[in-house]
Write a protein that holds these residues in place. Structure first.
Motif, PDB file in Angstrom:
ATOM      1  N   GLY A 132       0.813  -1.211   0.000  1.00  0.00           N
ATOM      2  CA  GLY A 132       0.000   0.000   0.000  1.00  0.00           C
ATOM      3  C   GLY A 132       0.844   1.257   0.000  1.00  0.00           C
ATOM      4  O   GLY A 132       0.557   2.219  -0.735  1.00  0.00           O
ATOM      5  N   LEU A 135       2.489   1.748  -3.429  1.00  0.00           N
ATOM      6  CA  LEU A 135       1.517   2.224  -4.416  1.00  0.00           C
ATOM      7  C   LEU A 135       1.206   3.702  -4.213  1.00  0.00           C
ATOM      8  O   LEU A 135       1.103   4.467  -5.181  1.00  0.00           O
ATOM      9  CB  LEU A 135       0.232   1.400  -4.317  1.00  0.00           C
ATOM     10  N   LEU A 136       1.071   4.123  -2.959  1.00  0.00           N
ATOM     11  CA  LEU A 136       0.806   5.537  -2.680  1.00  0.00           C
ATOM     12  C   LEU A 136       1.983   6.395  -3.129  1.00  0.00           C
ATOM     13  O   LEU A 136       1.791   7.460  -3.745  1.00  0.00           O
ATOM     14  CB  LEU A 136       0.537   5.737  -1.187  1.00  0.00           C
ATOM     15  N   VAL A 139       1.941   6.751  -6.902  1.00  0.00           N
ATOM     16  CA  VAL A 139       0.924   7.697  -7.371  1.00  0.00           C
ATOM     17  C   VAL A 139       1.369   9.141  -7.139  1.00  0.00           C
ATOM     18  O   VAL A 139       1.155  10.020  -7.982  1.00  0.00           O
ATOM     19  CB  VAL A 139      -0.417   7.435  -6.661  1.00  0.00           C
ATOM     20  N   LEU A 140       2.033   9.396  -6.016  1.00  0.00           N
ATOM     21  CA  LEU A 140       2.441  10.760  -5.671  1.00  0.00           C
ATOM     22  C   LEU A 140       3.683  11.224  -6.426  1.00  0.00           C
ATOM     23  O   LEU A 140       3.811  12.407  -6.753  1.00  0.00           O
ATOM     24  CB  LEU A 140       2.703  10.856  -4.165  1.00  0.00           C
ATOM     25  N   LEU A 153      -2.592   1.468 -11.242  1.00  0.00           N
ATOM     26  CA  LEU A 153      -2.160   1.727  -9.864  1.00  0.00           C
ATOM     27  C   LEU A 153      -3.365   1.871  -8.935  1.00  0.00           C
ATOM     28  O   LEU A 153      -3.355   1.384  -7.803  1.00  0.00           O
ATOM     29  CB  LEU A 153      -1.300   2.995  -9.808  1.00  0.00           C
ATOM     30  N   ALA A 154      -4.407   2.554  -9.421  1.00  0.00           N
ATOM     31  CA  ALA A 154      -5.616   2.713  -8.610  1.00  0.00           C
ATOM     32  C   ALA A 154      -6.272   1.366  -8.352  1.00  0.00           C
ATOM     33  O   ALA A 154      -6.689   1.065  -7.216  1.00  0.00           O
ATOM     34  CB  ALA A 154      -6.597   3.641  -9.327  1.00  0.00           C
ATOM     35  N   GLY A 157      -4.304  -0.394  -5.802  1.00  0.00           N
ATOM     36  CA  GLY A 157      -4.527   0.187  -4.489  1.00  0.00           C
ATOM     37  C   GLY A 157      -5.825  -0.303  -3.865  1.00  0.00           C
ATOM     38  O   GLY A 157      -5.850  -0.743  -2.707  1.00  0.00           O
ATOM     39  N   VAL A 191      -4.029   3.250   3.798  1.00  0.00           N
ATOM     40  CA  VAL A 191      -3.017   3.770   2.868  1.00  0.00           C
ATOM     41  C   VAL A 191      -3.332   3.356   1.433  1.00  0.00           C
ATOM     42  O   VAL A 191      -3.283   4.176   0.508  1.00  0.00           O
ATOM     43  CB  VAL A 191      -1.618   3.265   3.274  1.00  0.00           C
ATOM     44  N   ALA A 192      -3.677   2.084   1.246  1.00  0.00           N
ATOM     45  CA  ALA A 192      -3.984   1.604  -0.108  1.00  0.00           C
ATOM     46  C   ALA A 192      -5.263   2.244  -0.640  1.00  0.00           C
ATOM     47  O   ALA A 192      -5.382   2.512  -1.844  1.00  0.00           O
ATOM     48  CB  ALA A 192      -4.114   0.087  -0.106  1.00  0.00           C
ATOM     49  N   ALA A 195      -4.298   5.549  -1.943  1.00  0.00           N
ATOM     50  CA  ALA A 195      -3.585   5.366  -3.210  1.00  0.00           C
ATOM     51  C   ALA A 195      -4.560   5.112  -4.351  1.00  0.00           C
ATOM     52  O   ALA A 195      -4.415   5.660  -5.453  1.00  0.00           O
ATOM     53  CB  ALA A 195      -2.601   4.203  -3.086  1.00  0.00           C
ATOM     54  N   GLY A 199      -5.029   7.681  -7.344  1.00  0.00           N
ATOM     55  CA  GLY A 199      -4.657   7.122  -8.633  1.00  0.00           C
ATOM     56  C   GLY A 199      -5.782   7.231  -9.655  1.00  0.00           C
ATOM     57  O   GLY A 199      -5.552   7.583 -10.822  1.00  0.00           O
TER      58      GLY A 199
END
Length: 268
Positions: A132, A135-136, A139-140, A153-154, A157, A191-192, A195, A199
């Protein structure tokens, strides 16, 4: 099982209703500032949040593949609701996809017997949390990625969030609710989930909603299904393996068709 199944169906309906409310809310708007003052748009976001909570309830008692497939049915509901409330055009293949998706979801629902959430070892919980976080960060940080990459990615997540929701251990008493914070998998869900949300927003910002949504739901159906079988001990009703796999393929295929429907509203 009835309660969990009802929660999954209501979650799918909630996601569909949320999409329609947001689509109506953005009409006539002029940017993000205007959306924050649109009651319909904000209501749509709230309905989406409620739908997500209902999906977590469903994941406590149903295998991951069943819940995620039922949630993908929100695309069919969105198409139907858009036709009724927005007057959107419905192509012949959209009608066929809706009917096929409903049939496939019936098979998936029949294959997914009630299964209490599993007890997951700490190392696997940590793996989900690390996944998670990665992946976050992706994305960032990777802002140059295209819409398709962000949609994947979304989907990953949301997949990790679904697996975490299935694996988290809830206390018997509300007074012990704080103990959930000590579980890495509980943080993985949060967290996921963030993300996935960021995403998908980036995917819609960089490309059309149809392909992004198709990729999102394809990943959300396939990845949790495979991981649920391999890692969480999800099982299929005896004798239902072949129809279940076939139904999952139909769910993904119909999701791709419906995501490209003109009845799927564009969101900003």
């Amino acid at each position: 099982m009835a309660l969990a199944l009802a929660a999954a169906v209501l979650a799918a309906l909630g996601y569909a209703a949320g999409s329609i409310l947001q689509a109506v809310g953005v009409r006539g708007g002029s940017g993000a500032a205007a959306l924050t003052r649109s009651p319909l748009y904000l209501t749509g976001l709230g309905v989406d949040g409620l739908a997500w909570l209902l999906s977590l309830v469903a994941l406590r008692r149903l295998p991951t593949f069943a819940v995620q497939s039922l949630l993908a049915g929100s695309l069919a509901l969105t198409v139907v609701l858009a036709r009724v409330f927005l007057g959107s055009r419905l192509r012949p293949r959209d009608t066929a996809a809706v009917l096929a998706l409903v049939a496939a979801l019936g098979v998936v629902g029949g294959a997914g017997t009630e299964q209490p959430s599993p007890t997951v070892a700490t190392p696997l919980q940590v793996v989900l949390l690390v996944a998670g976080v990665l992946l976050l960060l992706a994305v960032l940080v990777l802002r140059r990625l295209g819409s398709a990459a962000f949609a994947v990615l979304a989907g990953l997540g949301y997949s990790v969030a679904a697996l975490g929701a299935r694996a988290v251990t809830l206390p018997d008493a509300w007074s012990d609710a704080w103990r959930v914070l000590a579980e890495p998998v509980a943080w993985a869900v949060a967290v996921a989930g963030v993300a996935g949300t960021l995403g998908y927003a980036a995917a819609l910002e960089k490309g059309p909603v149809g392909p992004a949504t198709a990729l999102l739901w394809s990943v959300e159906v396939v990845v949790p299904a495979v991981a649920g079988f391999a890692l969480l001990g999800d099982v299929v009703r005896a004798g239902w393996w072949v129809p279940t796999v076939a139904a999952l393929v139909v769910v993904v295929g119909c999701s791709v068709v419906l995501a490209g429907s003109p009845a799927i509203p564009e969101e900003t």
